[in-house]
Design an enzyme around this catalytic site. Sequence first.
Site, PDB file in Angstrom:
ATOM      1  N   LEU A  47       0.869  -1.176   0.000  1.00 22.25           N
ATOM      2  CA  LEU A  47       0.000   0.000   0.000  1.00 22.25           C
ATOM      3  C   LEU A  47       0.905   1.224   0.000  1.00 22.25           C
ATOM      4  CD1 LEU A  47      -3.044   0.587   0.091  1.00 22.25           C
ATOM      5  CD2 LEU A  47      -2.893   0.718   2.571  1.00 22.25           C
ATOM      6  N   ASP A  48       0.714   2.129  -0.964  1.00 19.23           N
ATOM      7  CA  ASP A  48       1.573   3.306  -1.091  1.00 19.23           C
ATOM      8  C   ASP A  48       1.605   4.108   0.200  1.00 19.23           C
ATOM      9  OD1 ASP A  48       2.119   2.711  -3.716  1.00 19.23           O
ATOM     10  OD2 ASP A  48       0.684   4.131  -4.561  1.00 19.23           O
TER      11      ASP A  48
END
Length: 311
Positions: A47-48
């Site tokens: 997840l960024d």
Amino acid sequence: MNAPRSTKVEVDGWVILDKPVGMTSTQGVAVVKRIFNAKKAGHAGTLDPLASGLLPIALGEATKTVPYVMDGRKVYRFTVAWGVETNTDDTEGEAVATSDKRPERGDIEALLPRYTGVISQVPPKFSAIKIDGERAYDLARDGEEVELAARQIEIHRLVIAASSPDSTTFEAECGKGTYVRALARDLGRDLGCYGHVIDLRRAVVGTFDEEDAVTPDELRAMKDGLDGFAPVQNALLPVETALEALPTLAVSQHDASRLARGQSVLLRGRDAPVFEGTAAVMSGGTLIALAELERGELMPRRIFRLAAPRA
């Protein structure tokens, strides 16, 4: 004198971290691993840092079930700001195209059917995809020209959740490999106004949703035994939680022992399962193996060693 390092322990299960904006996925794993003093940990899908939401973290034997979570559907809520496209397709990058045009809601809704089902998508240049052994984002940051091939993805549902003249919030249910940032980029281009993601949250991953999630601060409070917080073990979900989409087979202790030794088991008689394929095998309420069922023969593929979780 340095204090002795604590001995890591065997901890098996899933922690669904509600990752805050600014934290990397690797940092999230480190936080959970440290709180549980676990020997082994990994996450099920990056997840960024600029995104928030569900980061499923596998501890111990749960790491063997990571592919079943990564292959599951995801639900994202994201907001696209219209009028600017950036080189990263989010707020971290530099503007590369601008427009004074703003799309009407009806024009956006008319476009959405083209973005549902199996579609072709070019990933963002700033992504973790490898090119000749190098991450695309490393090459892009070094100023090299990055050309990524389009790939097939599947978007099961894409709807507008909220809208304003300058931005639109969407909810998307999609399969593995979908880049929401690329979705915003392509929508902006097709609408003739450009766009980039300014807010992104992952709400569902596989069998896990926001009701399962716990924040890093909540985990720390649970670990420290603060009033009003349950013991940290309560945040640990069973390994088999990740396998809810698979059929389950219950076997006898004798058959469980054979599977645990890597031996196959024949299932015969009127109670024999009628399906074929991968199944989660249980015995006495304990996950024993992931096994392949073919023509009545159950063949173990992954064997589990499940101990009582400790923290």
